[in-house]
Design a protein around this motif. Structure first.
Motif, PDB file in Angstrom:
ATOM      1  N   PHE A   1      -7.578  29.502  99.220  1.00 54.85           N
ATOM      2  CA  PHE A   1      -7.885  29.718 100.677  1.00 54.85           C
ATOM      3  C   PHE A   1      -8.710  28.502 101.173  1.00 54.85           C
ATOM      4  O   PHE A   1      -9.790  28.075 100.541  1.00 54.85           O
ATOM      5  CB  PHE A   1      -9.003  31.045 100.650  1.00 54.85           C
ATOM      6  CG  PHE A   1      -8.066  32.301 100.469  1.00 54.85           C
ATOM      7  CD1 PHE A   1      -7.051  32.481 100.945  1.00 54.85           C
ATOM      8  CD2 PHE A   1      -8.662  33.155  99.197  1.00 54.85           C
ATOM      9  CE1 PHE A   1      -6.591  33.761 100.791  1.00 54.85           C
ATOM     10  CE2 PHE A   1      -8.072  34.135  99.185  1.00 54.85           C
ATOM     11  CZ  PHE A   1      -7.042  34.685  99.807  1.00 54.85           C
ATOM     12  N   ILE A   2      -8.406  27.947 102.264  1.00 50.12           N
ATOM     13  CA  ILE A   2      -9.100  26.985 102.889  1.00 50.12           C
ATOM     14  C   ILE A   2      -9.387  27.596 104.274  1.00 50.12           C
ATOM     15  O   ILE A   2      -8.440  27.857 104.968  1.00 50.12           O
ATOM     16  CB  ILE A   2      -8.375  25.491 103.005  1.00 50.12           C
ATOM     17  CG1 ILE A   2      -8.014  24.954 101.705  1.00 50.12           C
ATOM     18  CG2 ILE A   2      -9.099  24.630 103.966  1.00 50.12           C
ATOM     19  CD1 ILE A   2      -7.193  23.880 101.541  1.00 50.12           C
ATOM     20  N   ASN A   3     -10.741  27.547 104.770  1.00 47.46           N
ATOM     21  CA  ASN A   3     -11.021  28.317 105.930  1.00 47.46           C
ATOM     22  C   ASN A   3     -12.075  27.532 106.690  1.00 47.46           C
ATOM     23  O   ASN A   3     -13.222  27.854 106.386  1.00 47.46           O
ATOM     24  CB  ASN A   3     -11.505  29.825 105.601  1.00 47.46           C
ATOM     25  CG  ASN A   3     -11.817  30.694 106.786  1.00 47.46           C
ATOM     26  OD1 ASN A   3     -11.075  30.358 108.003  1.00 47.46           O
ATOM     27  ND2 ASN A   3     -12.084  31.747 106.765  1.00 47.46           N
TER      28      ASN A   3
ATOM     29  N   ARG B   1     -25.254  26.532 120.908  1.00 50.69           N
ATOM     30  CA  ARG B   1     -25.049  25.892 119.457  1.00 50.69           C
ATOM     31  C   ARG B   1     -23.940  26.161 118.743  1.00 50.69           C
ATOM     32  O   ARG B   1     -23.297  27.344 118.933  1.00 50.69           O
ATOM     33  CB  ARG B   1     -26.248  25.830 118.726  1.00 50.69           C
ATOM     34  CG  ARG B   1     -26.576  27.390 118.146  1.00 50.69           C
ATOM     35  CD  ARG B   1     -28.048  27.465 117.480  1.00 50.69           C
ATOM     36  NE  ARG B   1     -28.378  28.554 117.095  1.00 50.69           N
ATOM     37  CZ  ARG B   1     -28.105  29.204 115.675  1.00 50.69           C
ATOM     38  NH1 ARG B   1     -27.650  28.235 114.942  1.00 50.69           N
ATOM     39  NH2 ARG B   1     -28.238  30.202 115.314  1.00 50.69           N
ATOM     40  N   THR B   2     -23.365  25.211 118.107  1.00 46.49           N
ATOM     41  CA  THR B   2     -22.326  25.533 117.186  1.00 46.49           C
ATOM     42  C   THR B   2     -22.548  25.509 115.736  1.00 46.49           C
ATOM     43  O   THR B   2     -23.189  24.422 115.136  1.00 46.49           O
ATOM     44  CB  THR B   2     -21.088  24.532 117.418  1.00 46.49           C
ATOM     45  OG1 THR B   2     -20.721  24.719 118.951  1.00 46.49           O
ATOM     46  CG2 THR B   2     -19.843  24.956 116.585  1.00 46.49           C
ATOM     47  N   VAL B   3     -22.361  26.533 115.010  1.00 49.12           N
ATOM     48  CA  VAL B   3     -22.610  26.876 113.531  1.00 49.12           C
ATOM     49  C   VAL B   3     -21.279  26.372 112.730  1.00 49.12           C
ATOM     50  O   VAL B   3     -20.120  27.237 113.067  1.00 49.12           O
ATOM     51  CB  VAL B   3     -23.178  27.688 113.176  1.00 49.12           C
ATOM     52  CG1 VAL B   3     -23.480  28.022 111.632  1.00 49.12           C
ATOM     53  CG2 VAL B   3     -24.486  28.184 113.535  1.00 49.12           C
ATOM     54  N   TRP B   4     -21.122  25.215 112.004  1.00 51.53           N
ATOM     55  CA  TRP B   4     -20.024  24.855 111.239  1.00 51.53           C
ATOM     56  C   TRP B   4     -19.934  25.558 109.770  1.00 51.53           C
ATOM     57  O   TRP B   4     -20.990  25.168 109.225  1.00 51.53           O
ATOM     58  CB  TRP B   4     -19.505  23.700 111.366  1.00 51.53           C
ATOM     59  CG  TRP B   4     -19.219  23.149 112.710  1.00 51.53           C
ATOM     60  CD1 TRP B   4     -20.193  22.645 113.733  1.00 51.53           C
ATOM     61  CD2 TRP B   4     -17.829  23.286 113.323  1.00 51.53           C
ATOM     62  NE1 TRP B   4     -19.253  22.103 114.933  1.00 51.53           N
ATOM     63  CE2 TRP B   4     -18.013  22.566 114.465  1.00 51.53           C
ATOM     64  CE3 TRP B   4     -16.461  23.419 112.837  1.00 51.53           C
ATOM     65  CZ2 TRP B   4     -16.824  22.593 115.348  1.00 51.53           C
ATOM     66  CZ3 TRP B   4     -15.577  23.420 113.732  1.00 51.53           C
ATOM     67  CH2 TRP B   4     -15.619  23.050 114.762  1.00 51.53           C
ATOM     68  N   ALA B   5     -19.237  26.322 109.316  1.00 47.21           N
ATOM     69  CA  ALA B   5     -19.225  26.766 107.940  1.00 47.21           C
ATOM     70  C   ALA B   5     -17.626  26.790 107.377  1.00 47.21           C
ATOM     71  O   ALA B   5     -16.811  26.296 108.261  1.00 47.21           O
ATOM     72  CB  ALA B   5     -19.843  28.322 107.886  1.00 47.21           C
ATOM     73  N   GLY B   6     -17.603  27.077 106.297  1.00 49.31           N
ATOM     74  CA  GLY B   6     -16.303  27.059 105.720  1.00 49.31           C
ATOM     75  C   GLY B   6     -15.912  27.851 104.540  1.00 49.31           C
ATOM     76  O   GLY B   6     -17.255  28.355 103.710  1.00 49.31           O
ATOM     77  N   GLU B   7     -14.780  27.651 103.973  1.00 50.46           N
ATOM     78  CA  GLU B   7     -14.629  28.362 102.397  1.00 50.46           C
ATOM     79  C   GLU B   7     -13.593  27.449 101.957  1.00 50.46           C
ATOM     80  O   GLU B   7     -12.449  27.136 102.706  1.00 50.46           O
ATOM     81  CB  GLU B   7     -14.203  29.758 102.796  1.00 50.46           C
ATOM     82  CG  GLU B   7     -13.447  30.490 101.613  1.00 50.46           C
ATOM     83  CD  GLU B   7     -13.083  31.897 102.007  1.00 50.46           C
ATOM     84  OE1 GLU B   7     -12.466  32.539 100.954  1.00 50.46           O
ATOM     85  OE2 GLU B   7     -12.950  32.324 102.973  1.00 50.46           O
ATOM     86  N   PHE B   8     -13.797  27.441 100.740  1.00 48.23           N
ATOM     87  CA  PHE B   8     -12.656  26.651  99.847  1.00 48.23           C
ATOM     88  C   PHE B   8     -12.572  27.456  98.433  1.00 48.23           C
ATOM     89  O   PHE B   8     -13.691  27.304  97.697  1.00 48.23           O
ATOM     90  CB  PHE B   8     -13.100  25.269  99.332  1.00 48.23           C
ATOM     91  CG  PHE B   8     -13.206  24.193 100.860  1.00 48.23           C
ATOM     92  CD1 PHE B   8     -12.141  23.788 101.293  1.00 48.23           C
ATOM     93  CD2 PHE B   8     -14.491  24.389 101.525  1.00 48.23           C
ATOM     94  CE1 PHE B   8     -12.205  22.985 102.522  1.00 48.23           C
ATOM     95  CE2 PHE B   8     -14.572  23.507 102.513  1.00 48.23           C
ATOM     96  CZ  PHE B   8     -13.280  22.940 103.057  1.00 48.23           C
ATOM     97  N   ASN B   9     -11.798  28.265  98.200  1.00 45.00           N
ATOM     98  CA  ASN B   9     -11.651  29.392  97.371  1.00 45.00           C
ATOM     99  C   ASN B   9     -10.297  29.244  96.346  1.00 45.00           C
ATOM    100  O   ASN B   9      -9.633  29.724  96.979  1.00 45.00           O
ATOM    101  CB  ASN B   9     -11.784  30.516  98.012  1.00 45.00           C
ATOM    102  CG  ASN B   9     -12.415  31.743  96.919  1.00 45.00           C
ATOM    103  OD1 ASN B   9     -12.306  31.549  95.702  1.00 45.00           O
ATOM    104  ND2 ASN B   9     -12.570  33.116  97.391  1.00 45.00           N
ATOM    105  N   LEU B  10     -10.590  28.899  95.152  1.00 47.04           N
ATOM    106  CA  LEU B  10      -9.534  28.640  94.355  1.00 47.04           C
ATOM    107  C   LEU B  10      -9.468  30.044  93.372  1.00 47.04           C
ATOM    108  O   LEU B  10     -10.421  30.619  92.745  1.00 47.04           O
ATOM    109  CB  LEU B  10      -9.575  27.777  93.347  1.00 47.04           C
ATOM    110  CG  LEU B  10      -8.374  27.328  92.421  1.00 47.04           C
ATOM    111  CD1 LEU B  10      -7.137  27.021  92.913  1.00 47.04           C
ATOM    112  CD2 LEU B  10      -8.470  26.284  91.608  1.00 47.04           C
TER     113      LEU B  10
END
Length: 249
Positions: free
Chosen positions: A191-193, A206-215
């Motif tokens: 997953f890349i999100n 304001r902008t909150v930048w987050a993410g997910e990299f899940n193998l």
């Protein structure tokens, strides 16, 4: 404190049409399965480090309705405190499946974070967050699936006495996700999100930048998988590393 992000990703049960191995296909986040997730977690930021265990119970009432309860138990190295962190409850409903050959699901959801963790001990946010939205499942190719989502987000004023009253505000905004799932083979997927959240607080955006990299790796088809993931919050400079196990029930 524990910084909030607003991932919309689901882990849920689709039709039998795109199964990695056996009957269960966890590579499609719009699939809804009863499962028990045990996650070992490490959080690192500029001010403190936390580590511990996150228990996530998902119960599928049927293939189209799922309730998720998430309870973290964390230790804060800065405050030398251990306890429960903020809980999370989510509900998903697969309102429509197999809309077209490419659109495999439309899934509305509700997402609530409950500030049960101690803000004073660095284990909680002292903020309720409520989000409601929808995720769309799209088959881009045999290996690649896309799960864009949108939600309305509301954050309450902090309840802690450590923050002055004149600095406490409600926040409202929009959460987005651009989740992509790539299947390498019958047992391995990623997953890349990217997850931006746009919040209005007292008239200021304001902008909150987050993410997910899940193998993810399926160890026993239909029964057991493992995953390792990086969950960064770029705006708040928080990095979360998770090593998890999933038992499908």
């Amino acid at each position: 404190m524990v910084y909030l992000a607003f991932p919309l990703n689901l882990h849920a049960q689709e039709s039998e049409s795109s199964v990695i191995h056996g009957d269960i296909d966890p590579s499609k986040p719009t699939n809804l399965y009863t499962q028990l997730n045990t996650v070992f977690e490490y959080q690192s930021s500029n001010t403190q480090d936390l580590f511990g265990l996150r228990s996530i119970i998902q119960y599928a009432f049927d293939p189209d309705n799922l309730l998720l309860v998430e309870v973290p138990f964390l230790y804060n190295q800065r405050t030398s405190s251990f306890g429960v962190s903020d809980m999370r409850i989510r509900y998903f409903n697969a309102a429509k499946r197999n809309v077209t050959e490419k659109i495999i699901a439309i899934v509305p959801f509700a997402d609530v974070s409950i500030p049960v963790g101690s803000f004073e001990n660095g284990l909680g946010s002292s903020v309720w967050s409520v989000a409601g939205g929808v995720v769309l499942g799209i088959l881009a190719s045999e290996r690649l699936s896309l799960f864009p989502g949108i939600s309305y987000v509301h954050l309450t004023k902090p309840t802690t006495d450590l923050i002055p009253e004149d600095l406490k505000f409600n926040s409202n905004g929009l959460g987005l996700q651009f989740n992509a799932s790539y299947v390498f083979n019958k047992s391995t997927f990623l997953f890349i999100n990217p997850i931006p959240t746009f919040l209005n607080t007292d008239g200021n955006w304001r902008t909150v930048w987050a993410g997910e990299f899940n193998l993810n790796k399926i160890i026993i088809p239909n029964k057991f998988k493992m995953n390792v993931g990086w969950f960064p919050n770029f705006t708040n400079e928080v990095n979360i590393i998770r090593l998890g196990t999933t038992v499908f029930l």
